[in-house]
Structures are given as structure tokens and as C-alpha cells.
Design an enzyme around this catalytic site. Structure first.
Site, mmCIF file in Angstrom:
data_model
loop_
_atom_site.group_PDB
_atom_site.id
_atom_site.type_symbol
_atom_site.label_atom_id
_atom_site.label_comp_id
_atom_site.label_asym_id
_atom_site.label_seq_id
_atom_site.Cartn_x
_atom_site.Cartn_y
_atom_site.Cartn_z
ATOM 1 N N GLU A 163 -53.046 -22.114 -8.628
ATOM 2 C CA GLU A 163 -52.080 -21.507 -9.084
ATOM 3 C C GLU A 163 -50.622 -21.463 -8.303
ATOM 4 O O GLU A 163 -50.244 -20.661 -7.546
ATOM 5 C CB GLU A 163 -52.402 -19.733 -9.006
ATOM 6 C CG GLU A 163 -53.844 -19.323 -9.636
ATOM 7 C CD GLU A 163 -54.120 -18.044 -9.378
ATOM 8 O OE1 GLU A 163 -53.973 -17.273 -8.483
ATOM 9 O OE2 GLU A 163 -54.511 -17.437 -10.472
ATOM 10 N N CYS A 178 -54.081 -8.472 -12.276
ATOM 11 C CA CYS A 178 -52.929 -8.251 -11.261
ATOM 12 C C CYS A 178 -51.562 -8.192 -11.847
ATOM 13 O O CYS A 178 -50.771 -7.550 -11.387
ATOM 14 C CB CYS A 178 -53.105 -9.481 -10.282
ATOM 15 S SG CYS A 178 -52.372 -10.756 -10.818
#
Lengths: 635, 635
Positions: A316, A412
Site C-alpha cells: 500500500e 479503515c
């Protein structure tokens, strides 16, 4: 220039408009849904056990039975924190007794889950107290603490209630004891506590919070082998991380020596936000310079036109300079939120529209694209091109889904977007004693610390007229002129103005009005030739909005569309009722027609005239699976 | 049409020209270097232990000490096999007593390493006899056997010596015993033995070889869970493969029902080659149809313009249809070699230039690009775009190196290219009793089975005139006209000709000449709009050669180059002495000039005239690290 800061949350009262609509969506849909998720009551969602974990940690500390133990990710507590933070900001905009009661009840559970020594983390409290602080690399203890500190500050700001703040002051004191007094080595695997400690410091004046934040920044990358050594001492891990990837861990060099942004994108911008906080607060010029260098590294070489960052799914993370693929872009929604944090802090360092331009770009494009217009589904990953059949299917494209998944596939981002949108006033406005800075055009009333009260009226970004009226007091108004309008804007104001680094400065007093008229034509953007993926292409923008072309509007084929650089004058506009009246654009373009029976052909395509239709990028993917493309070839 | 076959290796005698030069490079550089590698004598290369493994297996079988055991990959034996095969073909072109002696000595060691029961594999013989045939998924026993069978056939064809052939006949008999008589379940993890058994069958007439090849094809994907079950029975693995990825393993459906090519690219085309062999040999129409369906799946939807296949690094595999990225292309050299095998077999099924066109495209572009012009370095991976700073560095681009690495980073491709190039006559020519088929333009003399002898004179692909002279006998000559020349070619022949599926058929007799003049102008190729990565772009080709643009010839910046579709008439040519006189092309083009200080800009680029210079793709990367691009934006 005197230091300026984000305004307190209650200083801005939104009025109807684009942003207020999103705030209502957060309030009416996202916050209640997440509340149900936290309490394992959301229909169709997997159980989160977030509240159950706090209950169980409290029971364990009270010596009671905790049969069902801990459940979820190691950072599960942070979901509660982000929800409280979002709820707090929302309460400051739209009071709601029931919601406030829900928050208070949750805070009650959190307080009970706190160890008498100040430690607070349900994973380690329920599962294994002995393992506390032994896995900074993966354990997320400081990350969860940071989010809860942010929640505590927000709830105090919104309601004046200090119970959670006191919990987190005790927690900060405990962390101080461990890392400063007892000299525990290391630094957080996922930065966050740094910026949170700085919020605590600014709110409470507790110097230990500043000292602790600075400590984590000072030691990071100095003790380069910390994670390796920590891993060697442990017989267990959460995900098997070996602590070897210094770039990923942002520990390859001391932070003041950083040159190029690398590693996990969210972690990077959270860390940089904390660094900027510490730097501006302490006047640490080397640290400030490092922040600026990193800003340039991100924005000059690794930023998507949509304000997305972190181009690769591998970790990521940021890739290398100019590696900005559209179709495999990772561009986590949270990373763009973090970029807004960082931008907002850089404005405290130096007032320059280069920061606020990026903040706006990230907000109106990647952050809002993360949210389905009904508030029920969310993108974690935000590609700039989607082709059903490849996207979400090819091994290199598994992460780029053509449609937003439900909440729990990307836990998230939704609460992060919720807290950002609810607190957008803090990003739209900042102030020092003399001046109210207007970074974003957020309709509503702002009451500055010096008593000056200003009403901002606009339907931006759906129009480009903004009117400021001073209803009380006097002072200086500093209004950003976006880079895309810098050579074409009008100001109507009785008082004279001066410009500096993209901001118009005007002394105003009660009754004064300032009218801004920005460039109101769509425009094309070209990327640097250093970006291999974007050569020969252009993107259509309008105001702060990046536009994209979807199959739904273009005969299910956007791949054969080619833009022309001479048709911008012929653009027509239409509100799309299916997309909450988003302003859609149609313009003459070219369609490349080929004999599609062969993969390759010597036959020159026939270029036929067509009308290409574009929608704002934030609104894409709201009408089912289809092709989407931001960058088109241009002739 | 009567069945036709590749010509025997000795029927073609190459004469000076482009192909002969490569054959000399193989003979003088690649084969001797690999010989040293096999014997652990190559300077700078890691030890391969290939020969040592055979020595040790022989010692173990003789009851002697094998202190240093087995060393290397589980498929290490196949390196010896490929070397023998390449050496054999080379010997048939260029006799060399010393080389023949080296081969004979190695065969002696191989013979001694064969178990009395016929089993032959040094890994399992030295390491653990009990594990034989228990890990078909990863063990490569059948793969190594297949390569050694191919070597045995080649060496017999080249020299008439049958010692290795007898070894491999015993080996085939053993495998027959295990899988047919004893009904051992399963099929090879890496297909190869199927096509090899068919070579054995065709050479020896042993029906058991045909039966065995057909068996492996019949059971594959029928017993879909074989690999899972095999894995569950084992306490060990080679690389931890779990046997779960049916697509990767080409075991998701019975082979006659395959629709879309998926999984490991080399394995896929080796398997398809064996399938085509069995199908043509047995007249199995369903199997033939499956081969054709798979051919279309590859060539209509997953083929690079360079003849590369297998676009993704994930599993060295085919991706999904139309996912053909230039910069992250995997395109293993061996996969394009395997595609040539498959194409050559499909020609036996039906004479159609669609197969030979792809065979030529793969050969002149990807296969040759795999080899440094000095014969000392090799590409395993063949991207269509390289940008130093991204390629080989970004996590998604680790495999796309800007320069060829040395031998041992890519051990399988150099010997595979060596055996292909040495045996190119078999791909250039095939025959049945009446007709000699000329698929590629390979200068030299071909003596057909019916006694007709034809000399082919050409400097192709550096020119486009080909002259065939019948020096003896009579018969039909069938000459392919490539698709890029199909609407512009001339034939000068006294005898009349007819055309069928891209081939010109002419009855000829002694003294006849046929002169072919192909389209001799460079041309642009456009990809289907279904390929997202290639929209708005074109590639420059000349004859069978794909061209590319390198930084060295274009002011170190190919990213700002844009092609024009109206400048082909103004092309100039120059031989490049640095690139072994490769024919380079210069043509008027456009350079997009931008203010490069910002990543994105509203400023329209300035399009200036320039001259773009291109080199054949096969010759790229021979002058140090630099940018390279095949596809350019076109205006």
C-alpha cells in the site's frame, strides 16, 4: 507572518451546499451504520467485536470472566476512536442528544478498559499483557492510542466533556513513562501517535506530550535496526513481518535527512503531519526543511491528478518517482485524507496555495470518490482507470475493484472519511490573531478568534462564484485563489487587496463584502513527460474537479475515445439526477473506429466525430459496473 | 491435404545470412559457454553442478560414495539435455569432432546415471529414491525426461548415434510401466514430456510413446483434484506449492474442453504443442479443435506485437484477455520459443499463414531480443517499454530489467534459444511427399524427401527479395506470403501459381526460379481498442521486425516522442555498425515539449518537429542502459 492554526471545530457553522450535504450523509448514514458495526448489530456485516473487546478488557481488569476473548485485527480499537472523533465533530455541527449519549456510553466502557497504570489497548490487555510494547512493528498500540487521543481532543472540543481526555492524558503519561523515563527503545510501526500527541499538547499544554512526540521523531531511523532487533527478540508476530524493509517502515534514515518519500503511504503522511506539527511548534528548521523536501517528493513526483498517493499495491505504498499507473493505482482513500492533514500543517509553516491546492484536489476527488453517493459502500483503492474483465480480476489488478465494496472490506477508510468530512471546517479555515484564512470554499459562517464573523456563500464546486460578507468585527481576510484560476479570476471588493503566494489579502470590517469569481470553464491538464503512463494523454477538469469518462455515458466504450484540444468552447453541461445532480460535461471528441477482429492491424483507424460525456471523478461507479477512464489520448 | 512434417534436421544446409550468423553465434559462443557452465568451469558463473549431479547419480547407483550429493534446482538435469539438443542440431549444420566427443562423454555419464529399471533423474536418485513420482506438481521428473528424450532424438538425427536414444527408450518404457501398467495417477506439473514422447514415437514408431503422451493429455484436468490430493499425501514440497491453483496448473478442465488460455505461459504452450502432436497423429478432432480454440485465445487476445506471451510476472503466466502492459510485460523468451513449437505443430494440422506469421513474429522479435548481440547475456523477460529509474526498481517492475543479465540469472532461456536457432530449418521448412513448404525465409539449401532440392537466397529480414532456385528434382513449392505483405507482393515465376491461406503454391522442376518481392516499406501497426494499454498509440514495423525507440538515438528521451501517421514516405535508413549492421530507421515525428517543473499543467505542450530514430526490437539494449519504447502515441 504570525503562526496560524486550524480554527476550533465550533467556529464554523456550515450552511446548505455541497459540503453540508456530505456532512449530512455522514451524520445520517455513516455514523449510525458504524455505530451498529461497532456493536455487532449491522445487518449483513461480519461482527467487529469492537465494543465487545472494550467490555472484555474492562472485565479482565476487574478480575471477571472474559470467555469470548479478543476478536478482530490488532488495531480494532481504532475503529471506536475514529467513530467517536467523527461523532464529536458531527455533534459540533448538528447537536444530537441521542448520539452524544451513545458516545458517553462508549467512553464509559473505554475508561473501564484502561489499566490502572494508564495503558489502554484491548488486544494486549485481553490476550497477553506480557507482550505489551514488544512488537512496535506490528502491534499498533501507539497507533490505537493516537486515534483515541484524537477522539478525546475532538470530543472535548465539541462538547466540553473531558472524561475521555483525562483517560488519554493518563495514557499519554503512561507512554511517557515507558518510552522516556524507562527508556524503552523503538518507535511506532504505524505513525499516528506523533500528530495525536501534538493535538493533546496544543489542547492541554502538557509539555510531556510535545516531548514524547518529538522523541518518536528524533529516534526514528537513527536506531535503524530497531525493528530487526525487536523481531529477533520475539518468538511471535502478528503477520510475520520481518522488520527488514527500512523503506516500508520509514526507518531508513533519520527523519531530518529524508529525501524521497517511500513506503506505506498512509504511514508516511501521518508521520509527516506529526513532523510538521513538532517542527512548527518547536521552530525546528531542519525538521521543517525535511517536511518541505518530502512535500516536494510527493507532490512534484508521486501525486496523482486526483490527489491520490501511494501508487502500488505492494505494501500500500509509494512506488518510485513518476511511476503513476492509472489502472493499478492503489491510492488508498486514507492516504489522501492523510495528505490533507499534512497539507493543512504545511500551511501553518508557510501560507502558500501549493499546499491548499493539493488539499482541495485530494478532498474533491479521491476522498469523495471513496464514498458511494448513498453513503453505504466505500472504495479503499481509487484507480484512475477501470476496465471490467481486467480490473479486479487480473492478478495485478485484484485490488482495483470496478465497484465499491461494503463497509467491512475496507474498515479503515469509511470512518476516516467521516471524521474528515465532519471536521472539514478546520481544513477550510485557519486563523491567527489578525487574519482569517479561507483555504477551501466552504459555505457557512466562521467566527474568528478576534471576533470577526464572516459568512461564505457559494455552491462551489458546482459554480465558481464565492461571496464573503463580514457580519461582525474586522480584520484581514486571506482567500486562496486556486492554481487553475490564477490567471483568470475577478475580485469585487471595496477595500484594496494584495496577493501573496496564491492568497488574496484584504482588510475588511463589518458590512464589507468580497466577491470572487473564479475561472468557470473546463480545462485540460497534461502530465509531465516524465510520467511514462501519461504521455500523449490529457485529463478534463472543471474547477477543483477531475472528470472521468464512464461507459454508461459513452456507449459502453471509453477505450476508443480520443480528446481534442480545440473543443473546450463547445462544451455543454447537464446536471445528472442519478448522480445527485453532479454537473456532467459533454464535448466534441473523436472515436477511433477499428476492425476489432484482429488484435493488431496495419489498417489505420477511422477517426469519427463523437460527443464524449464526462462525470466528476468523485461520482464515478455509482451506476453499476462499467468502464471508467480519467486520462484519454489527445489529438 | 496430405500430412506434412518438419524437415529432418540434415535436410537444410544454411548459407550465409541473418540466420546463419545467429547459428554461428550459438555454435561459437553459447554452446561452448554452456559446456563450461555444465562442468562448473565458467568464469564468474555460480557452479551449476549439472555434470557433477550425473556423476554422483552414477556413483550412487554403482554403490560408491557421493559426498557432495545433489546440487541445484530440481530440474537441473534439463540443462544438460538442452545443451545436447543444441549441440546436436549445431553438429548437423557445422560438423565438429571435438564437440561431438564432448556430447558422447556426457551421454556416457547420463547412461551411468540411469537406474537399471530405466528411471533417470539425478535429483531423486541422489537425494531420495523413495520420493520418486510422489511430487508431479513440482518434481519435474517428467519434464527432465522429456527434455532428455528431445536431446536423444536430436542427437540420433544429427549423428545417427543411438546410445542416448536407447537410454531414453528404456526411460520411456519405465514411465509407461509406472503410469500405464501400474496406473500411477497424475500428470506432469510442467508439461514437456508429451511433445517429447511424440518425437520419440515419430522417430522410433514405438506405440507406447504415443499411448503415454495421449494418456497424460487424456487425464489432465479430468482428475482435477490430483495435485491437491498429491500434496495432502506428502510431508514435503520443493517450493511450497499447494496444488490449489487449477488455472496455473492447467488442470481446471479436461483439455478438450479448454476455452481460454491461462496459467504458466511456457507450460501452456509446451502442453499445447504435445496436444497438437497427439491430435494430428491420431486424428482426434476434438483435441484439434481445442488446440485451435487455444491458439485463438492466445493470438487473438493475449499476444504481444513482438510475439511475446504471458504478460504477468505472477506465476510467469497469461493474464486475462487484452491485459497487455508494455512496461510490466513478462514475456519469457522460452514462452515465445514454445509458441513457435505450437505454431509449427498447428501448421501440420492446417496450412495457414496465421500460424507461420506468429511463428515468425515470435522468432525475429522476442526470441532474438532474448540474446545480447555478443551471445553472452540474455533476457528472460522481454518488456516493450523500459524506463531506467522505474524498470527493474519499482516493486511492480522488479522483473523488467533494462539490461540483459548474465547466463545464470536466467538459466533456462539461453539453451532453449540455442536449440531453437540451431534447428531453425525445421521451423522454416516442412514437407509432405509432394510439397516443400517455406514458412520462414531461411537462406540455404533444402533437400526434400522427394529429391527436390531448392536453394533459397535472401538477406531477409534486412531486405525483402527472396529467390528460390530448384537445383534438382521437381515438386510443389509452397511459400508463405506474410500478412504484412499480403496486399503488396510480386512473384516472378515461369510456372503459374495459386494462393491458399497465405501460401503461394507453384509446381516447379529443375532449373526453375521463383522470385518473391515483399512489401519493402516500414508500416505502422495499431492495436485493437480492446487493449486498454495501447489506445492512441502505434508501433513501427518493417517486414517481420517490430521496431523500438531507444534513448541512445533520441536525445535520451523517448517519452516525449509522438509518431505521425503521414511521414512514412520520408523514412531514411542506416545500418548501425554498433548493432551488427541492424537496419535502423529515422522518420519525421513530433516531440512534445513541456515545462517539466510541475507534474501536471494546464499549459498545452508545444509540439515541435523532430526526427525519431528506431532500431529493431531484437537489437535493443545492446548499448547500455537507456529508455526503450515500442508503442508511441500517434497524432
Amino acid at each position: 507572518m504570525k503562526k496560524q492554526r486550524q480554527i476550533p471545530i465550533k467556529s464554523y457553522t456550515p450552511e446548505s451546499g455541497f459540503i453540508a450535504d456530505y456532512q449530512r450523509l455522514v451524520k445520517e448514514t455513516i455514523i449510525p451504520y458504524q455505530y451498529d458495526v461497532l456493536h455487532d448489530r449491522a445487518e449483513g456485516a461480519a461482527k467487529s467485536h469492537v465494543v465487545a473487546n472494550f467490555v472484555n478488557a474492562g472485565r479482565k481488569l476487574a478480575g471477571l470472566d472474559v470467555a469470548d476473548g479478543f476478536y478482530g485485527m490488532v488495531f480494532q480499537d481504532s475503529d471506536a476512536a475514529k467513530w467517536i472523533e467523527a461523532a464529536a465533530y458531527s455533534l459540533s455541527i448538528i447537536p444530537d442528544e441521542e448520539l452524544e449519549k451513545q458516545v458517553d456510553e462508549l467512553i464509559d466502557l473505554i475508561e473501564k478498559a484502561q489499566d490502572p497504570n494508564g495503558y489502554l489497548n484491548t488486544y494486549f490487555t485481553i490476550k497477553d499483557e506480557e507482550k505489551r510494547w514488544t512488537n512496535l512493528l506490528e502491534g499498533h498500540e501507539l497507533y490505537c492510542a493516537g486515534h483515541m487521543m484524537e477522539a478525546a481532543c475532538a470530543y472535548f472540543e465539541a462538547t466540553g466533556k473531558d472524561r475521555l481526555l483525562r483517560v488519554m492524558q493518563r495514557n499519554a503519561a503512561h507512554i511517557y513513562q515507558v518510552f522516556i523515563e524507562q527508556e524503552h527503545p523503538g518507535y511506532p510501526g504505524h505513525p499516528e501517535v506523533e500528530l495525536a500527541l501534538m493535538k493533546m499538547y496544543r489542547l492541554t499544554g502538557d509539555e510531556k506530550c510535545l516531548e514524547l512526540a518529538r522523541h518518536f521523531i528524533d529516534v526514528r531511523g537513527v536506531d535503524k535496526d530497531y525493528y530487526r532487533e525487536e523481531r529477533a527478540k520475539r518468538s511471535w508476530s502478528v503477520w510475520g513481518s520481518d522488520g527488514e524493509d527500512d523503506h516500508y517502515q520509514q526507518s531508513s534514515v533519520p527523519l531530518r535527512e529524508m529525501k524521497d518519500v517511500r513506503g506505506h503511504a498512509v504511514r508516511a503522511v501521518y508521520l509527516l503531519t506529526g513532523m510538521a506539527d513538532v517542527a512548527t511548534e518547536t521552530g525546528d528548521e531542519r525538521l521543517l526543511q525535511a517536511c518541505r523536501t518530502m512535500w516536494d517528493s510527493i507532490c512534484d513526483r508521486q501525486l496523482y491528478i486526483t490527489g491520490g498517493i501511494g501508487s502500488t499495491v505492494h505494501g500500500e505504498a509509494f512506488s518510485v518517482d513518476y511511476d503513476l499507473p492509472s489502472d493499478t493505482a492503489y491510492n488508498e482513500t486514507c492516504a489522501s485524507i492523510g495528505l490533507m492533514f499534512f497539507a493543512s500543517r504545511m500551511l501553518e509553516y508557510e501560507m502558500d496555495s501549493r499546499y491548499s491546492d493539493v488539499m482541495e484536489r485530494a478532498f474533491y476527488n479521491t476522498v469523495l470518490a471513496g464514498i458511494q453517493q448513498d453513503g453505504r459502500r466505500f472504495f479503499y483503492v481509487n484507480p484512475l482507470e477501470v476496465v471490467p474483465g481486467i480490473s479486479g480480476i487480473a492478478k495485478t489488478h485484484k485490488h482495483t475493484l470496478p465497484q465499491r465494496p461494503g463497509w467491512y472490506d475496507c474498515a479503515c477508510c469509511p470512518p476516516n472519511a467521516a471524521r474528515l468530512i465532519s471536521s472539514i471546517g478546520k481544513y477550510a479555515y485557519s486563523e491567527n490573531h489578525d487574519t482569517l484564512f479561507c483555504h477551501l470554499y466552504a459555505a457557512g459562517v466562521v467566527k474568528a478568534e478576534n471576533g470577526m464573523t464572516v459568512r461564505c456563500e457559494t455552491t462551489y464546486p458546482n459554480s465558481f462564484d464565492i461571496r464573503y460578507t463580514v457580519t461582525e468585527g474586522a480584520g484581514e481576510l486571506a482567500i486562496r485563489i486556486p492554481s487553475w484560476s490564477i490567471s483568470d479570476f475577478q475580485i469585487r471588493s471595496e477595500a484594496p487587496y494584495r496577493m501573496d503566494k496564491g492568497y488574496v489579502y484584504i482588510h475588511v470590517r463589518t458590512g464589507a463584502t468580497v466577491e470572487i469569481k473564479l475561472h468557470d470553464k473546463p480545462y485540460l491538464v497534461y502530465a509531465s513527460n516524465k510520467v511514462p503512463k501519461l504521455t500523449g494523454q490529457a485529463a478534463l477538469c472543471y474547477g477543483p474537479l477531475v472528470y472521468c469518462f464512464e461507459g454508461k455515458d459513452n456507449a459502453d466504450d471509453v477505450l476508443s475515445l480520443i480528446l481534442r484540444n480545440d473543443t473546450l468552447e463547445q462544451i455543454t453541461y447537464a446536471k445528472n439526477a442519478q448522480l445527485k445532480d453532479a454537473l456532467c460535461i459533454a464535448l466534441p471528441a473523436i472515436r477511433s473506429v477499428k476492425n476489432e477482429s484482429t488484435l493488431y492491424s496495419m489498417e489505420k483507424p477511422v477517426y469519427t466525430d463523437c460527443v464524449a460525456k464526462a462525470v466528476p471523478y468523485y461520482a464515478w461507479g455509482n451506476r453499476g459496473e462499467n468502464q471508467m477512464r480519467v486520462w484519454l489520448p489527445i489529438r
